[in-house]
Design an enzyme around this catalytic site. Structure first.
Site, short mmCIF file in Angstrom:
data_model
loop_
_atom_site.label_atom_id
_atom_site.label_comp_id
_atom_site.label_asym_id
_atom_site.label_seq_id
_atom_site.Cartn_x
_atom_site.Cartn_y
_atom_site.Cartn_z
N GLY A 15 0.81 -1.22 0.00
CA GLY A 15 0.00 0.00 0.00
C GLY A 15 0.84 1.27 0.00
CD GLN A 16 -0.44 7.35 0.47
OE1 GLN A 16 -1.25 7.17 1.37
NE2 GLN A 16 -0.20 8.54 -0.04
CE1 TYR A 146 -8.87 4.73 7.93
CE2 TYR A 146 -8.99 7.09 8.33
CZ TYR A 146 -8.25 5.95 8.06
OH TYR A 146 -6.89 6.05 7.93
CE LYS A 150 -6.97 3.75 10.83
NZ LYS A 150 -5.93 2.72 10.77
N1 SER Z 1 -5.77 9.92 4.70
C1 SER Z 1 -6.83 9.28 5.42
C2 SER Z 1 -8.11 9.37 4.69
O1 SER Z 1 -8.33 10.36 4.04
C3 SER Z 1 -6.98 9.90 6.77
O2 SER Z 1 -6.24 9.19 7.68
O3 SER Z 1 -8.89 8.49 4.78
#
Ligand code: SER
Length: 320
Positions: A15-16, A146, A150
């Site tokens: 991944g990135q 998300y 987290k």
């Molecule tokens: N870069 C992420 C997102 O935009 C944030 O942690 O989902």
């Protein structure tokens, strides 16, 4: 400090963040001590790690097998769905973003692992918190799948440390900008796409409105910070949930103006989509003074240095 040879497993290694972190860990520890893993079938040259395991990180039995086969000491658990994609697949996002973290913590509790890194995000912040210079300890009110995953993950990290001394370390990454491997499905990803489009077509339509500021970080600084945190002596760490990390703060309009300094004909317009509401719920800037004090966080790239480096590298990459 106890000394031992680190054997590292990276999940989400293609991944990135994973691609660049793997390269750096290979440089430091040698290819043979680094095991990359991901969902893709192995292809020659796909990773710089000495070993690759095709592995679904939610398959606990398989993960345990890999950890035992390679005598892994340290896990960088990066596999995750980002904010935009998590909204579309909430149940899977919860399963992927959270359950493997808890299993890794269990393995550390059993003495199978010594250290874990797990990325959190500025997405833990949400409703009712100030927009600017958001402090480490504020009420977290995430409004996205998300962000909720987290926030819960941070609490699990703190729990396993407090209760069992599990050495799990974490950073609340801002938006990450890089040219080697594209991200996917994130709200801050406009700040990556804009560079690809600027170099390829000279114009970009932003899905975030022109005046929305978000915290951002260049990948070189993100990798540096991650390794600094992982190398810091345990006793220096005062945060066991996840460290605030602010990077820089800018709007799409400000970024476009930086790009225009290098590519004068560049044009931008704005068509905000569902990710605008996500961006609106996040802070514009973050106070990361605790990371600076505890483990020496510092940055090498501001918006101008980053823009110049992105465009220089993408010009070469995209001309191939
Ligand atoms: N870069 C992420 C997102 O935009 C944030 O942690 O989902």
């Amino acid at each position: 400090m106890e000394s031992y040879t680190e054997k590292i497993l990276i999940t989400g290694a293609l991944g990135q963040i994973g691609t660049e972190l793997t390269n750096k860990l290979v440089e430091i520890h040698g290819a043979d001590n680094v095991v990359a893993s991901g969902l893709d079938r192995y292809q020659k040259g796909m990773t710089s790690a000495g070993h690759y395991e095709r592995m679904d990180v939610t398959n606990t039995q398989l993960v345990r097998q890999v950890i035992s086969d390679y005598e892994i000491t340290t896990v960088y658990h990066l596999a995750s769905l980002l904010s935009g994609t998590s909204e579309k697949q909430p149940l899977f996002a919860w399963k992927l973003n959270l359950e493997p973290l808890i299993h890794f913590c269990e393995m550390a509790k059993e003495g199978l692992l010594k250290k874990i890194f797990w990325p959190s995000s500025i997405a833990v912040f949400g409703k009712g918190i100030p927009k600017n210079d958001v402090a480490q300890e504020v009420v977290l009110n995430p409004t996205t799948v998300y962000g909720i995953s987290k926030m819960a993950g941070e609490k699990w990290c703190e729990y396993y440390f407090d209760k069992y001394g599990v050495d799990v370390r974490s950073i609340r990454y801002p938006g990450l900008i890089s040219w080697k491997t594209p991200a996917g499905g994130g709200t801050t990803d406009y700040a990556v796409e804009i560079f690809y489009e600027a170099v390829e077509s000279g114009k970009y339509t932003s899905f975030i409105s022109e005046d929305t500021a978000m915290p951002m970080l260049y990948m070189d600084d993100a990798i540096k910070a991650t390794l600094q945190l992982m190398d810091a002596p345990q006793e220096n760490l005062t945060i066991r949930s996840s460290y605030n990390l602010g990077g820089m703060s800018f709007t799409p309009k400000e970024l476009a103006s930086e790009i225009k300094n290098i590519i004068p004909e560049f044009e931008i317009d704005y068509k905000p989509d569902f990710r605008q509401a996500i961006a609106d719920s996040w802070p514009s800037s973050i106070d990361d003074s605790i990371a600076k004090k505890d483990w020496g966080l510092s940055y090498d790239f501001g918006i101008s240095e980053m823009s110049a480096d992105m465009i220089k590298n993408l010009k070469v990459k995209l001309s191939k």
